[in-house]
Motif scaffolding. Structure first.
Motif, PDB file in Angstrom:
ATOM      1  N   SER A   1      -2.445  -0.661  -3.910  1.00 21.55           N
ATOM      2  CA  SER A   1      -3.349   0.458  -3.669  1.00 21.55           C
ATOM      3  C   SER A   1      -2.500   1.644  -3.215  1.00 21.55           C
ATOM      4  CB  SER A   1      -4.404   0.125  -2.599  1.00 21.55           C
ATOM      5  OG  SER A   1      -3.788  -0.123  -1.354  1.00 21.55           O
ATOM      6  N   ILE A   2      -3.132   2.806  -3.151  1.00 26.46           N
ATOM      7  CA  ILE A   2      -2.417   4.006  -2.727  1.00 26.46           C
ATOM      8  C   ILE A   2      -3.365   4.882  -1.916  1.00 26.46           C
ATOM      9  CG2 ILE A   2      -2.957   5.337  -4.824  1.00 26.46           C
ATOM     10  CD1 ILE A   2      -0.065   6.442  -4.660  1.00 26.46           C
ATOM     11  N   VAL A   3      -2.855   5.527  -0.874  1.00 26.56           N
ATOM     12  CA  VAL A   3      -3.671   6.353   0.012  1.00 26.56           C
ATOM     13  C   VAL A   3      -3.010   7.704   0.228  1.00 26.56           C
ATOM     14  CG1 VAL A   3      -4.671   6.566   2.328  1.00 26.56           C
ATOM     15  CG2 VAL A   3      -4.610   4.321   1.203  1.00 26.56           C
TER      16      VAL A   3
ATOM     17  N   VAL B   1       0.853  -1.187   0.000  1.00 28.59           N
ATOM     18  CA  VAL B   1       0.000   0.000   0.000  1.00 28.59           C
ATOM     19  C   VAL B   1       0.888   1.236   0.000  1.00 28.59           C
ATOM     20  CG1 VAL B   1      -1.792   1.286   1.221  1.00 28.59           C
ATOM     21  CG2 VAL B   1      -1.798  -1.234   1.289  1.00 28.59           C
TER      22      VAL B   1
ATOM     23  N   ALA C   1      -7.384   3.877  -5.193  1.00 32.09           N
ATOM     24  CA  ALA C   1      -6.872   4.986  -4.385  1.00 32.09           C
ATOM     25  C   ALA C   1      -7.956   5.497  -3.443  1.00 32.09           C
ATOM     26  CB  ALA C   1      -6.392   6.115  -5.289  1.00 32.09           C
TER      27      ALA C   1
ATOM     28  N   SER D   1      -6.342   5.067   7.570  1.00 37.09           N
ATOM     29  CA  SER D   1      -5.616   5.146   6.297  1.00 37.09           C
ATOM     30  C   SER D   1      -5.025   3.795   5.928  1.00 37.09           C
ATOM     31  CB  SER D   1      -4.504   6.194   6.382  1.00 37.09           C
ATOM     32  OG  SER D   1      -5.022   7.479   6.620  1.00 37.09           O
TER      33      SER D   1
ATOM     34  N   GLY E   1      -6.249   1.255   2.834  1.00 35.81           N
ATOM     35  CA  GLY E   1      -5.328   0.771   1.809  1.00 35.81           C
ATOM     36  C   GLY E   1      -5.348  -0.737   1.692  1.00 35.81           C
TER      37      GLY E   1
ATOM     38  N   LEU F   1       4.042  -0.871   3.681  1.00 30.55           N
ATOM     39  CA  LEU F   1       3.438   0.459   3.648  1.00 30.55           C
ATOM     40  C   LEU F   1       4.496   1.491   3.266  1.00 30.55           C
ATOM     41  CD1 LEU F   1       1.490   0.163   7.039  1.00 30.55           C
ATOM     42  CD2 LEU F   1       0.544  -0.207   4.746  1.00 30.55           C
TER      43      LEU F   1
ATOM     44  N   ILE G   1       1.803   4.993   0.528  1.00 30.08           N
ATOM     45  CA  ILE G   1       1.332   6.039   1.435  1.00 30.08           C
ATOM     46  C   ILE G   1       1.939   7.374   1.016  1.00 30.08           C
ATOM     47  CG2 ILE G   1       1.275   6.869   3.818  1.00 30.08           C
ATOM     48  CD1 ILE G   1      -0.339   4.298   3.417  1.00 30.08           C
TER      49      ILE G   1
END
Length: 244
Positions: A76-78, A8, A108, A220, A224, A34, A10
Motif C-alpha cells: 500500500s502507499i500513503v 507500506v 492508496a 497514516s 497503510g 515503512l 510513505i
C-alpha cells in the motif's frame, strides 16, 4: 500476505518529523516496513497555495516511483500529509488518492482520509482539533471532517507557518497542546500535522487527555497497514492501534 511481509510506502513532504516512521517500525515489532521518500516541497509554508503545490499529482507520482525503486514491491502507499490533502477539499482529495493509486498500482490513501477512517474505527463523531496551522488552513480541516459527518466541537490553532518549526516542538509541549485542545464533550482529540513528532508519545497522549488522541503520523501508518490487510491490535501505539 503475512504481517511480517507488509510494506507500506510513505510519501512525506520535506523534512520535519520523518523520523517518526522508523521509530514506528521498531514499535510495530513484526517486520512491517515503512519505507519513506521525501517528496518535493518548493516552499515550506502552511499556506493554501503552497499546500496545493506540494500535493500535486506529478509530485506524488514521482514520489511513488521513488519509493517503489527504493523498497521494491509495495502492499500500500500513503500520502503522509494532512494539509496537503484536505486543502483540496473532499472531492479533490479523493481525486488525489485515486491518481496516486493508479500510478502506484496498490491501495492508496492520504492522512486526511486516514483521520476519517480512524474516527470511524473508534466510533467517534465528535472531536476536538489541536492544529499547528494558521486559522484559515485549520478551518479547511474542520470542513473536511464535516463532510464525513464528524463534528468539531472546538478548534485550537497555533498559527505555525513552517513544518520545520513544528518538527522542533518538544514532547512536553505536544502533551500540553493536546490537553489544552480538548473539549469535554469530544470523544477524541485530533492533532492533524505529520510534521509533529508523536509516535513515541501515543500512549502518553491518551493517558494525559483521558480519551483517544489521534495524530497524523499515527493514523497514516494505521491506514497503510489497514489497506495492506495487516490491520490488527498492536500495543504501544495508542487507542487506535489497540482497537485492532
Amino acid at each position: 500476505m503475512t504481517d511480517a511481509a507488509t510494506t507500506v510506502g510513505i510519501l512525506y513532504p520535506g523534512y520535519s518529523a520523518e523520523d517518526d516512521y522508523p521509530r514506528a517500525e521498531g514499535l510495530l515489532g513484526d517486520g512491517s516496513r515503512l519505507p519513506l521518500v521525501h517528496t518535493e516541497m518548493r516552499e515550506d509554508a502552511h499556506r493554501v497555495d503552497a499546500l496545493l503545490d506540494i500535493g500535486g499529482d506529478e509530485v506524488l507520482a514521482t514520489g511513488a516511483a521513488q519509493v517503489a525503486a527504493k523498497a521494491g514491491p509495495l502492499d500500500s502507499i500513503v500520502w503522509a500529509c494532512t494539509s496537503g490533502s484536505f486543502v483540496f477539499g473532499w472531492d479533490g482529495a479523493a481525486a488525489q488518492v485515486a491518481a496516486l493509486q493508479e500510478v502506484a498500482g496498490v491501495p492508496a490513501s492520504s492522512t486526511s482520509f486516514a483521520f476519517v477512517d480512524a474516527c470511524r474505527r473508534l466510533g467517534v463523531t465528535r472531536v476536538a482539533v489541536g492544529a499547528t496551522y494558521p486559522d484559515d488552513v485549520a478551518e479547511r480541516f474542520v470542513e473536511f471532517l464535516g463532510t464525513a459527518g464528524i463534528s468539531v466541537l472546538s478548534l485550537s490553532a497555533r498559527g505555525i507557518i513552517t513544518a520545520a518549526e513544528v518538527g522542533t516542538l518538544p514532547a512536553d509541549l505536544v502533551l500540553d497542546f493536546a490537553a489544552a485542545a480538548d473539549h469535554p464533550d469530544a470523544q477524541a482529540v485530533l492533532l492533524p500535522d505529520t510534521a509533529l513528532h508523536t509516535v513515541e508519545l501515543l500512549d502518553d497522549l491518551d493517558a494525559r487527555v483521558g480519551k483517544p488522541v489521534l495524530t497524523a503520523n499515527q493514523v497514516s501508518i494505521w491506514q497503510g497497514l489497514r489497506l495492506a490487510g495487516a490491520d490488527r491490535g498492536r500495543p504501544g501505539l495508542g487507542a487506535l492501534f489497540a482497537a485492532g
